[in-house]
Design a protein around this motif. Sequence first.
Motif, short mmCIF file in Angstrom:
data_model
loop_
_atom_site.label_atom_id
_atom_site.label_comp_id
_atom_site.label_asym_id
_atom_site.label_seq_id
_atom_site.Cartn_x
_atom_site.Cartn_y
_atom_site.Cartn_z
N UNK A 29 36.68 36.18 38.05
CA UNK A 29 37.34 35.04 38.68
C UNK A 29 36.62 33.74 38.32
N UNK A 30 35.29 33.79 38.29
CA UNK A 30 34.51 32.60 37.94
C UNK A 30 34.78 32.14 36.51
N UNK A 31 35.25 33.06 35.69
CA UNK A 31 35.57 32.75 34.29
C UNK A 31 37.03 32.37 34.12
N UNK A 32 37.72 32.13 35.23
CA UNK A 32 39.09 31.61 35.17
C UNK A 32 40.17 32.65 35.06
N UNK A 33 39.83 33.91 35.26
CA UNK A 33 40.84 34.96 35.16
C UNK A 33 41.43 35.27 36.53
N UNK A 34 42.72 35.56 36.54
CA UNK A 34 43.37 36.01 37.76
C UNK A 34 43.05 37.49 37.95
N UNK A 35 42.44 37.82 39.09
CA UNK A 35 42.08 39.20 39.41
C UNK A 35 42.95 39.67 40.57
N UNK A 36 43.72 40.71 40.33
CA UNK A 36 44.58 41.28 41.36
C UNK A 36 43.87 42.50 41.94
N UNK A 37 43.55 42.42 43.22
CA UNK A 37 42.75 43.43 43.91
C UNK A 37 43.68 44.42 44.60
N UNK A 38 43.74 45.66 44.08
CA UNK A 38 44.64 46.67 44.64
C UNK A 38 44.28 46.99 46.09
N UNK A 39 42.99 47.01 46.42
CA UNK A 39 42.59 47.30 47.79
C UNK A 39 43.07 46.20 48.75
N UNK A 40 42.96 44.95 48.30
CA UNK A 40 43.42 43.85 49.14
C UNK A 40 44.92 43.95 49.38
N UNK A 41 45.67 44.27 48.32
CA UNK A 41 47.12 44.41 48.48
C UNK A 41 47.46 45.59 49.38
N UNK A 42 46.67 46.66 49.31
CA UNK A 42 46.90 47.81 50.19
C UNK A 42 46.67 47.42 51.65
N UNK A 43 45.66 46.59 51.91
CA UNK A 43 45.42 46.13 53.29
C UNK A 43 46.60 45.30 53.79
N UNK A 44 47.15 44.45 52.92
CA UNK A 44 48.30 43.64 53.32
C UNK A 44 49.52 44.51 53.57
#
Length: 209
Positions: A29-44
């Motif tokens: 993320x610090x290098x400007x990439x979009x990171x999609x977190x599967x665990x975060x989406x599972x919590x949502x």
Amino acid sequence: MTAEPHHLKRLGLTGSIGAGKSTVAALLRARGLTVLDADEQARLVTQEGSVLAELNTAFPGVVVGGALDRAALAARVFPDASALARLNAITHPRVRERMLALEREAAARGESWVVQDVPLLYEGGLDAGMDAVLVVDAPLELRVSRVMARSGLTREEVLSREARQLPAAEKRRRATRVLDNSGSRADLERQLDAALADLGVTGRAARDD
């Protein structure tokens, strides 16, 4: 099934428990990439009313006061492969849809790469949809000590979770690049930057220059 976004490459990010995948995700993320977190989406996903209803039907008592009791659910499914499969059948399709929607947003922003941070990437067969995969690894005893220190799990509980994942050696064998997180953060960053350069992966900041 909705079509996948065009002209967008996927960088899979995974690793065994305690390897330091979250650290690498933050560096990406610090290098400007979009990171999609599967665990975060599972919590949502598990905050949605319809999903909570399905979970409570499948695992009575895990929804308390309209919210998921994650500890109770984990205690129910982790020792039981069939129960875990029922949980995955409820949540995984919805998580995939959310991840795909986020990928479309990244493609609309003109991004060429997106990172999919998925703990069970290989176990779920999701590596087939990746253009490259980074595997974060460290020696078993170091990983176990990290998890025990941060989570309060016993050694036996950590090893039990480790045993339910694809062996670390097999993840390394299948990886496009392996990041060894047994040393310093600076060393990990050097490895990551070299891997990204080799793969031609760039983030938003680099493309906007």
